[in-house]
Design a protein around this motif. Structure first.
Motif, PDB file in Angstrom:
ATOM      1  N   SER A 199     -13.719  -6.212  -0.237  1.00 29.00           N
ATOM      2  CA  SER A 199     -13.090  -7.290   0.520  1.00 29.00           C
ATOM      3  C   SER A 199     -14.083  -7.993   1.442  1.00 29.00           C
ATOM      4  CB  SER A 199     -11.907  -6.758   1.340  1.00 29.00           C
ATOM      5  OG  SER A 199     -12.349  -5.916   2.391  1.00 29.00           O
ATOM      6  N   THR A 224      -2.503  -1.177  -2.043  1.00 30.41           N
ATOM      7  CA  THR A 224      -1.113  -1.615  -1.918  1.00 30.41           C
ATOM      8  C   THR A 224      -0.491  -1.020  -0.673  1.00 30.41           C
ATOM      9  OG1 THR A 224       0.987  -1.855  -3.096  1.00 30.41           O
ATOM     10  CG2 THR A 224      -0.076   0.307  -3.212  1.00 30.41           C
ATOM     11  N   PHE A 280      -0.105  -8.736   3.665  1.00 32.61           N
ATOM     12  CA  PHE A 280      -0.493  -9.636   2.575  1.00 32.61           C
ATOM     13  C   PHE A 280      -2.000  -9.906   2.596  1.00 32.61           C
ATOM     14  CE2 PHE A 280       3.935 -10.459   1.862  1.00 32.61           C
ATOM     15  CZ  PHE A 280       4.020 -10.967   0.570  1.00 32.61           C
ATOM     16  N   HIS A 281      -2.549 -10.166   3.768  1.00 33.07           N
ATOM     17  CA  HIS A 281      -3.975 -10.469   3.861  1.00 33.07           C
ATOM     18  C   HIS A 281      -4.824  -9.294   3.400  1.00 33.07           C
ATOM     19  CE1 HIS A 281      -3.055 -13.680   7.157  1.00 33.07           C
ATOM     20  NE2 HIS A 281      -2.850 -14.126   5.945  1.00 33.07           N
ATOM     21  N   TYR A 308      -4.295  -8.861  -0.526  1.00 35.04           N
ATOM     22  CA  TYR A 308      -4.987  -9.937  -1.241  1.00 35.04           C
ATOM     23  C   TYR A 308      -6.507  -9.822  -1.085  1.00 35.04           C
ATOM     24  CZ  TYR A 308      -1.278 -12.917  -3.067  1.00 35.04           C
ATOM     25  OH  TYR A 308      -0.244 -13.416  -3.813  1.00 35.04           O
ATOM     26  N   ASN A 339      -7.338  -7.084  -3.686  1.00 39.99           N
ATOM     27  CA  ASN A 339      -6.897  -7.265  -5.070  1.00 39.99           C
ATOM     28  C   ASN A 339      -7.236  -8.619  -5.676  1.00 39.99           C
ATOM     29  OD1 ASN A 339      -5.774  -4.791  -4.536  1.00 39.99           O
ATOM     30  ND2 ASN A 339      -3.650  -5.425  -4.776  1.00 39.99           N
ATOM     31  N   VAL A 340      -7.508  -9.615  -4.838  1.00 38.27           N
ATOM     32  CA  VAL A 340      -7.793 -10.962  -5.349  1.00 38.27           C
ATOM     33  C   VAL A 340      -9.158 -11.472  -4.855  1.00 38.27           C
ATOM     34  CG1 VAL A 340      -6.953 -13.324  -5.600  1.00 38.27           C
ATOM     35  CG2 VAL A 340      -5.309 -11.453  -5.320  1.00 38.27           C
ATOM     36  N   ALA A 352       4.127  -7.900  -2.083  1.00 39.95           N
ATOM     37  CA  ALA A 352       2.745  -8.340  -1.861  1.00 39.95           C
ATOM     38  C   ALA A 352       1.828  -7.862  -2.976  1.00 39.95           C
ATOM     39  CB  ALA A 352       2.256  -7.829  -0.508  1.00 39.95           C
ATOM     40  N   TYR A 353       2.024  -6.632  -3.416  1.00 38.22           N
ATOM     41  CA  TYR A 353       1.196  -6.087  -4.502  1.00 38.22           C
ATOM     42  C   TYR A 353       1.439  -6.871  -5.790  1.00 38.22           C
ATOM     43  CZ  TYR A 353      -0.661  -2.812  -7.943  1.00 38.22           C
ATOM     44  OH  TYR A 353      -1.360  -2.239  -8.973  1.00 38.22           O
ATOM     45  N   SER A 396      -0.117 -10.262  -5.615  1.00 35.70           N
ATOM     46  CA  SER A 396      -1.581 -10.230  -5.701  1.00 35.70           C
ATOM     47  C   SER A 396      -2.050 -10.046  -7.137  1.00 35.70           C
ATOM     48  CB  SER A 396      -2.149  -9.121  -4.809  1.00 35.70           C
ATOM     49  OG  SER A 396      -1.919  -7.834  -5.356  1.00 35.70           O
ATOM     50  N   LYS A 397      -1.336  -9.228  -7.894  1.00 28.15           N
ATOM     51  CA  LYS A 397      -1.731  -9.006  -9.282  1.00 28.15           C
ATOM     52  C   LYS A 397      -1.395 -10.225 -10.148  1.00 28.15           C
ATOM     53  CE  LYS A 397      -3.538  -4.932  -8.840  1.00 28.15           C
ATOM     54  NZ  LYS A 397      -5.001  -4.700  -9.041  1.00 28.15           N
ATOM     55  N   ALA A 457      -1.647 -13.230  -8.979  1.00 27.77           N
ATOM     56  CA  ALA A 457      -2.761 -14.113  -8.636  1.00 27.77           C
ATOM     57  C   ALA A 457      -4.023 -13.716  -9.394  1.00 27.77           C
ATOM     58  CB  ALA A 457      -3.011 -14.074  -7.133  1.00 27.77           C
TER      59      ALA A 457
END
Length: 262
Positions: free
Chosen positions: A65, A94, A110-111, A114, A117-118, A157-158, A161-162, A164
Motif C-alpha cells: 500500500s 479485509t 474502505f481506504h 482499497y 487490494n487495489v 468494502a472487500y 475492492s475486488k 475494482a
C-alpha cells in the motif's frame, strides 16, 4: 512448462495462497521474490521450500500500500536477479462486516482495504512495468475473488475492492498490451491458516465439510488448487490470454445471478 531463469515477484507470499504460488513457480525453475510485512519466520520457511523445489528465492519486507515500498521491492528484485518477468499481486486484506450492517464499515476501512487490494497492485505494476516490458513477455496475475464478481464475501468494502481490481485488470490488459499480459483469478473459499485462526478449528472444519458437500465439484478450495490457476496465467497458459478473470471456486459462482452479466 519450465521457466528457468525467469523471475517472479509474489506479493503476500509468506503463507497461504501466495506461498503456494511461489513454490509452484519455483518448481518450474523460476527465481522467486517472497514478500512479507510481518511474517518473517514464515517467509523464510517459504523461501526454503522454493529453493528445495529447485528455484532461487530472496525475501523482501514491504507494504504494497506504500508506493516507496513497491518501488524498493522492484529494485531489490532487479538487484538480485537482473530482471522481472512475472508479477503476482496476491497481498490483500479485509474487514469482516455483515453486508446489511452499514455502520460496521467507515471510510477508514474502505481506504485501508482499497489501499491493499487495489492501489497496491496498481503501484506494483507501475514499479515493475519497465522490467516487465523489457523482454516483451511480461505477465501480471492479480489475485481477486468471487466476491468481486458476485458481490458476496467478508464485507461490502472487500467485494467492492475486488470488483475494482477486476476492472483494473481489464483496463491495464488493454493499455499494456502487447508487451505485458494482465489477467486475474477469482477464488472462492480457500482453506488457509488465516481462516482457521479467524474462526477456530471446529468452525473451520465445518466450513470445509460444507464446501465438500455443497459445491458442484464437491471440493473445498486449498492454496495448492487455487495456485494452479495463477501458475496457468503466469507461465503455462498465458501466451495467448489477456484481460481474463478466471473464477476458480469449485463451481460456487453458478449459484449467483450476476454471472449473466459477466
Amino acid at each position: 512448462m519450465r521457466i528457468d531463469g525467469l523471475t517472479a515477484i509474489v506479493t503476500g507470499s509468506a503463507t497461504g495462497l501466495g506461498a503456494a504460488i511461489a513454490i509452484k513457480l519455483a518448481e518450474r525453475g523460476a527465481n522467486v521474490v517472497i514478500n512479507f510485512t510481518k511474517s518473517k519466520t514464515e517467509a523464510e520457511e517459504t523461501a526454503k521450500a522454493c529453493e528445495a523445489a529447485g528455484g532461487k528465492a530472496v525475501l523482501v519486507q514491504a507494504d504494497v500500500s506504500k508506493d516507496e515500498d513497491c518501488r524498493r521491492m522492484a529494485q531489490e528484485t532487479v538487484d538480485a536477479f537482473g530482471r522481472i518477468d512475472i508479477l503476482v499481486n496476491n497481498a490483500g486484506g479485509t474487514k469482516f462486516a455483515d453486508h446489511n450492517k452499514l455502520d460496521d464499515l467507515d471510510a477508514e476501512d474502505f481506504h485501508w482495504i482499497y489501499g491493499l487490494n487495489v492501489v497496491g497492485p496498481y503501484q506494483m505494476i507501475r514499479a515493475c512495468l519497465p522490467h516487465l516490458k523489457e523482454h516483451g513477455k511480461g505477465k501480471v496475475v492479480n489475485v481477486s475473488s468471487i466476491a468481486g464478481v458476485a458481490g458476496i464475501g467478508s464485507s461490502v468494502a472487500y467485494a467492492a475492492s475486488k470488483g475494482a481490481l477486476n476492472t483494473m485488470t481489464l483496463s491495464l490488459a488493454r493499455s499494456l498490451a502487447p508487451e505485458v499480459r494482465v489477467n486475474a483469478i477469482c477464488p472462492g473459499f480457500i482453506g488457509t491458516r488465516w481462516f482457521k485462526d479467524k474462526f477456530g478449528d471446529n468452525m473451520f472444519q465445518q466450513i470445509v465439510a460444507d464446501q465438500e458437500a455443497t459445491m458442484p465439484l464437491k471440493q473445498a478450495g486449498t492454496p495448492e488448487l487455487v495456485a494452479d490457476a495463477a501458475v496457468f496465467f503466469a507461465c503455462e497458459g498465458g501466451e495467448h490470454i489477456t484481460g481474463e478473470t478466471l473464477i476458480t471456486d469449485a463451481g460456487m459462482h453458478m449459484g449467483y445471478a450476476p454471472q449473466v452479466a459477466r
